[in-house]
Structure formats: structure tokens, C-alpha cells
Design a protein around this motif. Sequence first.
Motif, PDB file in Angstrom:
ATOM      1  N   ARG A  81       0.829  -1.217   0.000  1.00 20.42           N
ATOM      2  CA  ARG A  81       0.000   0.000   0.000  1.00 20.42           C
ATOM      3  C   ARG A  81       0.853   1.252   0.000  1.00 20.42           C
ATOM      4  O   ARG A  81       0.554   2.222  -0.684  1.00 20.42           O
ATOM      5  CB  ARG A  81      -0.965  -0.009   1.187  1.00 20.42           C
ATOM      6  N   PHE A  82       1.946   1.245   0.787  1.00 22.60           N
ATOM      7  CA  PHE A  82       2.822   2.415   0.796  1.00 22.60           C
ATOM      8  C   PHE A  82       3.517   2.586  -0.551  1.00 22.60           C
ATOM      9  O   PHE A  82       3.706   3.711  -1.016  1.00 22.60           O
ATOM     10  CB  PHE A  82       3.848   2.321   1.928  1.00 22.60           C
ATOM     11  N   GLN A  83       3.904   1.478  -1.179  1.00 22.99           N
ATOM     12  CA  GLN A  83       4.505   1.574  -2.505  1.00 22.99           C
ATOM     13  C   GLN A  83       3.511   2.153  -3.499  1.00 22.99           C
ATOM     14  O   GLN A  83       3.869   2.975  -4.346  1.00 22.99           O
ATOM     15  CB  GLN A  83       4.977   0.200  -2.975  1.00 22.99           C
ATOM     16  N   HIS A  84       2.266   1.749  -3.372  1.00 26.66           N
ATOM     17  CA  HIS A  84       1.210   2.286  -4.251  1.00 26.66           C
ATOM     18  C   HIS A  84       1.044   3.787  -4.027  1.00 26.66           C
ATOM     19  O   HIS A  84       0.940   4.557  -4.986  1.00 26.66           O
ATOM     20  CB  HIS A  84      -0.106   1.551  -3.991  1.00 26.66           C
ATOM     21  N   LEU A  85       1.029   4.195  -2.759  1.00 28.04           N
ATOM     22  CA  LEU A  85       0.908   5.627  -2.469  1.00 28.04           C
ATOM     23  C   LEU A  85       2.118   6.390  -3.004  1.00 28.04           C
ATOM     24  O   LEU A  85       1.968   7.483  -3.563  1.00 28.04           O
ATOM     25  CB  LEU A  85       0.767   5.858  -0.964  1.00 28.04           C
ATOM     26  N   ASP A  86       3.307   5.836  -2.798  1.00 26.89           N
ATOM     27  CA  ASP A  86       4.508   6.493  -3.306  1.00 26.89           C
ATOM     28  C   ASP A  86       4.426   6.679  -4.814  1.00 26.89           C
ATOM     29  O   ASP A  86       4.791   7.733  -5.342  1.00 26.89           O
ATOM     30  CB  ASP A  86       5.760   5.679  -2.962  1.00 26.89           C
ATOM     31  N   SER A  87       3.955   5.663  -5.517  1.00 21.53           N
ATOM     32  CA  SER A  87       3.882   5.768  -6.975  1.00 21.53           C
ATOM     33  C   SER A  87       2.827   6.793  -7.400  1.00 21.53           C
ATOM     34  O   SER A  87       2.987   7.464  -8.412  1.00 21.53           O
ATOM     35  CB  SER A  87       3.577   4.404  -7.598  1.00 21.53           C
ATOM     36  N   ARG A  88       1.746   6.915  -6.621  1.00 27.57           N
ATOM     37  CA  ARG A  88       0.701   7.889  -6.962  1.00 27.57           C
ATOM     38  C   ARG A  88       1.185   9.318  -6.761  1.00 27.57           C
ATOM     39  O   ARG A  88       0.814  10.226  -7.508  1.00 27.57           O
ATOM     40  CB  ARG A  88      -0.545   7.660  -6.101  1.00 27.57           C
ATOM     41  N   PHE A  89       2.001   9.527  -5.737  1.00 25.58           N
ATOM     42  CA  PHE A  89       2.442  10.887  -5.424  1.00 25.58           C
ATOM     43  C   PHE A  89       3.828  11.207  -5.959  1.00 25.58           C
ATOM     44  O   PHE A  89       4.335  12.304  -5.761  1.00 25.58           O
ATOM     45  CB  PHE A  89       2.415  11.125  -3.907  1.00 25.58           C
ATOM     46  N   ASP A  90       4.448  10.246  -6.617  1.00 28.94           N
ATOM     47  CA  ASP A  90       5.779  10.463  -7.157  1.00 28.94           C
ATOM     48  C   ASP A  90       5.747  11.615  -8.156  1.00 28.94           C
ATOM     49  O   ASP A  90       4.933  11.663  -9.061  1.00 28.94           O
ATOM     50  CB  ASP A  90       6.278   9.186  -7.850  1.00 28.94           C
ATOM     51  N   GLY A  91       6.632  12.552  -8.002  1.00 33.42           N
ATOM     52  CA  GLY A  91       6.687  13.700  -8.905  1.00 33.42           C
ATOM     53  C   GLY A  91       5.892  14.888  -8.364  1.00 33.42           C
ATOM     54  O   GLY A  91       6.270  16.029  -8.579  1.00 33.42           O
ATOM     55  N   ARG A  92       4.806  14.633  -7.684  1.00 35.75           N
ATOM     56  CA  ARG A  92       4.013  15.749  -7.142  1.00 35.75           C
ATOM     57  C   ARG A  92       4.769  16.480  -6.057  1.00 35.75           C
ATOM     58  O   ARG A  92       4.708  17.695  -5.953  1.00 35.75           O
ATOM     59  CB  ARG A  92       2.678  15.246  -6.603  1.00 35.75           C
ATOM     60  N   PHE A  93       5.500  15.738  -5.234  1.00 36.17           N
ATOM     61  CA  PHE A  93       6.260  16.379  -4.177  1.00 36.17           C
ATOM     62  C   PHE A  93       7.435  17.162  -4.751  1.00 36.17           C
ATOM     63  O   PHE A  93       7.804  18.211  -4.233  1.00 36.17           O
ATOM     64  CB  PHE A  93       6.741  15.354  -3.153  1.00 36.17           C
ATOM     65  N   ASP A  94       8.032  16.658  -5.821  1.00 34.87           N
ATOM     66  CA  ASP A  94       9.119  17.387  -6.466  1.00 34.87           C
ATOM     67  C   ASP A  94       8.615  18.723  -6.997  1.00 34.87           C
ATOM     68  O   ASP A  94       9.279  19.753  -6.851  1.00 34.87           O
ATOM     69  CB  ASP A  94       9.725  16.570  -7.606  1.00 34.87           C
ATOM     70  N   CYS A  95       7.455  18.721  -7.619  1.00 36.24           N
ATOM     71  CA  CYS A  95       6.860  19.953  -8.138  1.00 36.24           C
ATOM     72  C   CYS A  95       6.577  20.926  -6.997  1.00 36.24           C
ATOM     73  O   CYS A  95       6.859  22.114  -7.090  1.00 36.24           O
ATOM     74  CB  CYS A  95       5.572  19.621  -8.902  1.00 36.24           C
ATOM     75  N   LEU A  96       6.029  20.427  -5.909  1.00 36.46           N
ATOM     76  CA  LEU A  96       5.736  21.260  -4.744  1.00 36.46           C
ATOM     77  C   LEU A  96       7.021  21.826  -4.158  1.00 36.46           C
ATOM     78  O   LEU A  96       7.089  23.007  -3.808  1.00 36.46           O
ATOM     79  CB  LEU A  96       4.979  20.432  -3.695  1.00 36.46           C
TER      80      LEU A  96
END
Length: 118
Positions: free
Chosen positions: A66-81
Motif C-alpha cells: 500500500r505504501f509503494q502504491h501511495l509512493d507511486s501515486r504521489f511520485d513527482g508531485r512532491f518534487d513539483c511542490l
Amino acid sequence: MVLAFDTLGYAKRLRDGGVPEPQAEAHAEAARDYIMVELVTKTDLAAAVDRVDGMIEALRTEMELRFQHLDSRFDGRFDCLRNDVDAKIERLSLQLTIRLGALMVAGLGALAVILRLH
């Protein structure tokens, strides 16, 4: 679970201790029927621990997925932020530097006026 309980030996020990034979046999049968079924063996405990360990491991695996799934969903969004925040900090830093420079110029100008008046 099957436990070997020597009802004959138990009844004999009671008889040897002075308990009448019918009571000794009834006591032995009651112990076999009502007490022994409630006992837990080391094997029972080991099996229960193994089941709990398996459930914990399954839960750990599911949480990791589940954490891997969350990481993949938010990957890149945190970099943009993070980039947006860094840009805002840089802009505010520049504004503060300009304001400080303006205050220094105003302060030096005020000092020059005061020195001329004297």
C-alpha cells in the motif's frame, strides 16, 4: 489435540489416598472430560504463535504494498511542490535583500543630512 490422561492411574492414586473407589473413578473421568480438554500443550501454543506470526507477516507485506502504491501515486508531485516552495523562498529572499538595501540607502542619506546640518 489428543492428550493421554491415565484415568486408571489417577483413580488408583485417589484410592490409595483413601478415596472410595466409585468417587475416585468418577473424579478421574470428570478430570478427563472437563479439565483435560481445557489444557493447552506446547504444540498448541507453537501452532498459535506460528499463525499469529503469519498474520503479522501478511499484514506487513500488505502495508508495504500500500505504501509503494501511495509512493507511486504521489511520485513527482512532491518534487513539483518542492520546486514551487524553493522558487517562492528565492523570490522572498530577493525582496528582503532589496528592502534591506533601500533601508541602508535611506539611513546613509539621513546620516548625510544630519552631518551637513551640523
